[in-house]
Write a protein that holds these residues in place. Structure first.
Motif, PDB file in Angstrom:
ATOM      1  N   ALA A  69       0.830  -1.210   0.000  1.00  0.00           N
ATOM      2  CA  ALA A  69       0.000   0.000   0.000  1.00  0.00           C
ATOM      3  C   ALA A  69       0.863   1.257   0.000  1.00  0.00           C
ATOM      4  CB  ALA A  69      -0.933  -0.003   1.205  1.00  0.00           C
ATOM      5  N   SER A  70       1.964   1.246   0.746  1.00  0.00           N
ATOM      6  CA  SER A  70       2.816   2.434   0.778  1.00  0.00           C
ATOM      7  C   SER A  70       3.523   2.644  -0.559  1.00  0.00           C
ATOM      8  CB  SER A  70       3.835   2.341   1.910  1.00  0.00           C
ATOM      9  OG  SER A  70       4.709   1.255   1.693  1.00  0.00           O
ATOM     10  N   ILE A  71       3.926   1.587  -1.220  1.00  0.00           N
ATOM     11  CA  ILE A  71       4.548   1.711  -2.542  1.00  0.00           C
ATOM     12  C   ILE A  71       3.535   2.250  -3.546  1.00  0.00           C
ATOM     13  CG2 ILE A  71       5.522   0.407  -4.477  1.00  0.00           C
ATOM     14  CD1 ILE A  71       6.914  -1.363  -2.355  1.00  0.00           C
ATOM     15  N   THR A  72       2.310   1.752  -3.479  1.00  0.00           N
ATOM     16  CA  THR A  72       1.252   2.234  -4.368  1.00  0.00           C
ATOM     17  C   THR A  72       0.962   3.712  -4.116  1.00  0.00           C
ATOM     18  OG1 THR A  72       0.270   0.035  -4.419  1.00  0.00           O
ATOM     19  CG2 THR A  72      -1.138   1.869  -5.087  1.00  0.00           C
ATOM     20  N   THR A  73       0.886   4.109  -2.846  1.00  0.00           N
ATOM     21  CA  THR A  73       0.636   5.508  -2.507  1.00  0.00           C
ATOM     22  C   THR A  73       1.759   6.400  -3.007  1.00  0.00           C
ATOM     23  OG1 THR A  73      -0.582   4.816  -0.547  1.00  0.00           O
ATOM     24  CG2 THR A  73       0.167   7.106  -0.608  1.00  0.00           C
ATOM     25  N   TYR A  74       3.000   5.958  -2.848  1.00  0.00           N
ATOM     26  CA  TYR A  74       4.133   6.738  -3.333  1.00  0.00           C
ATOM     27  C   TYR A  74       4.070   6.889  -4.856  1.00  0.00           C
ATOM     28  CZ  TYR A  74       8.743   8.050  -4.864  1.00  0.00           C
ATOM     29  OH  TYR A  74       9.776   8.675  -5.484  1.00  0.00           O
ATOM     30  N   MET A  75       3.753   5.810  -5.555  1.00  0.00           N
ATOM     31  CA  MET A  75       3.693   5.871  -7.019  1.00  0.00           C
ATOM     32  C   MET A  75       2.608   6.848  -7.483  1.00  0.00           C
ATOM     33  SD  MET A  75       6.138   3.989  -7.962  1.00  0.00           S
ATOM     34  CE  MET A  75       5.880   3.711  -9.690  1.00  0.00           C
ATOM     35  N   ILE A  76       1.464   6.830  -6.823  1.00  0.00           N
ATOM     36  CA  ILE A  76       0.389   7.760  -7.182  1.00  0.00           C
ATOM     37  C   ILE A  76       0.831   9.194  -6.918  1.00  0.00           C
ATOM     38  CG2 ILE A  76      -1.933   8.555  -6.549  1.00  0.00           C
ATOM     39  CD1 ILE A  76      -2.609   5.582  -6.037  1.00  0.00           C
ATOM     40  N   ALA A  77       1.446   9.436  -5.757  1.00  0.00           N
ATOM     41  CA  ALA A  77       1.884  10.789  -5.397  1.00  0.00           C
ATOM     42  C   ALA A  77       3.002  11.276  -6.306  1.00  0.00           C
ATOM     43  CB  ALA A  77       2.336  10.819  -3.941  1.00  0.00           C
ATOM     44  N   ALA A  78       3.885  10.386  -6.732  1.00  0.00           N
ATOM     45  CA  ALA A  78       5.016  10.796  -7.568  1.00  0.00           C
ATOM     46  C   ALA A  78       4.578  11.103  -9.003  1.00  0.00           C
ATOM     47  CB  ALA A  78       6.083   9.710  -7.576  1.00  0.00           C
ATOM     48  N   HIS A  79       3.583  10.385  -9.496  1.00  0.00           N
ATOM     49  CA  HIS A  79       3.162  10.575 -10.886  1.00  0.00           C
ATOM     50  C   HIS A  79       2.069  11.627 -11.051  1.00  0.00           C
ATOM     51  CE1 HIS A  79       5.680   7.484 -12.504  1.00  0.00           C
ATOM     52  NE2 HIS A  79       5.208   6.603 -11.643  1.00  0.00           N
ATOM     53  N   GLN A  80       1.372  11.969  -9.971  1.00  0.00           N
ATOM     54  CA  GLN A  80       0.303  12.962 -10.052  1.00  0.00           C
ATOM     55  C   GLN A  80       0.439  13.972  -8.909  1.00  0.00           C
ATOM     56  OE1 GLN A  80      -3.204  10.567  -9.847  1.00  0.00           O
ATOM     57  NE2 GLN A  80      -2.922   9.705 -11.867  1.00  0.00           N
TER      58      GLN A  80
END
Length: 88
Positions: free
Chosen positions: A30-41
């Motif tokens: 979940a933390s990796i997914t959250t980071y990916m969303i925050a980094a790309h948007q």
């Protein structure tokens, strides 16, 4: 060679192992997914004009601004007021 526990099961078929490992594994995913969303948007940076912002500070509120703040002021005053207890 597979390691077996006292019941004769292999380690990955033990339900307690998945309870112990599953929680942290889920949090990492979940933390990796959250980071990916925050980094790309990322959120856009709001541009402020510093000259008009500095002129506005300390100025009285307009009637429209005062009306928009009324519910917040009522809630703040309600929370800040002491509790009045009357004996009956």
């Amino acid at each position: 060679m597979e390691h077996k526990n006292s019941k004769g099961q292999v380690w990955y078929r033990e339900p307690m192992m998945w309870l112990v490992v599953g929680g942290p594994l889920l949090v990492v995913c979940a933390s990796i997914t959250t980071y990916m969303i925050a980094a790309h948007q990322p959120d856009p940076v709001l541009e402020r004009d510093s000259s008009t912002e500095s002129q506005r500070v300390g100025q009285p509120l307009t009637p429209e601004q005062r009306d928009s703040l009324e519910p917040a002021m009522k809630a703040r005053n309600h929370v800040a007021s002491p509790l009045v207890v009357t004996d009956k």
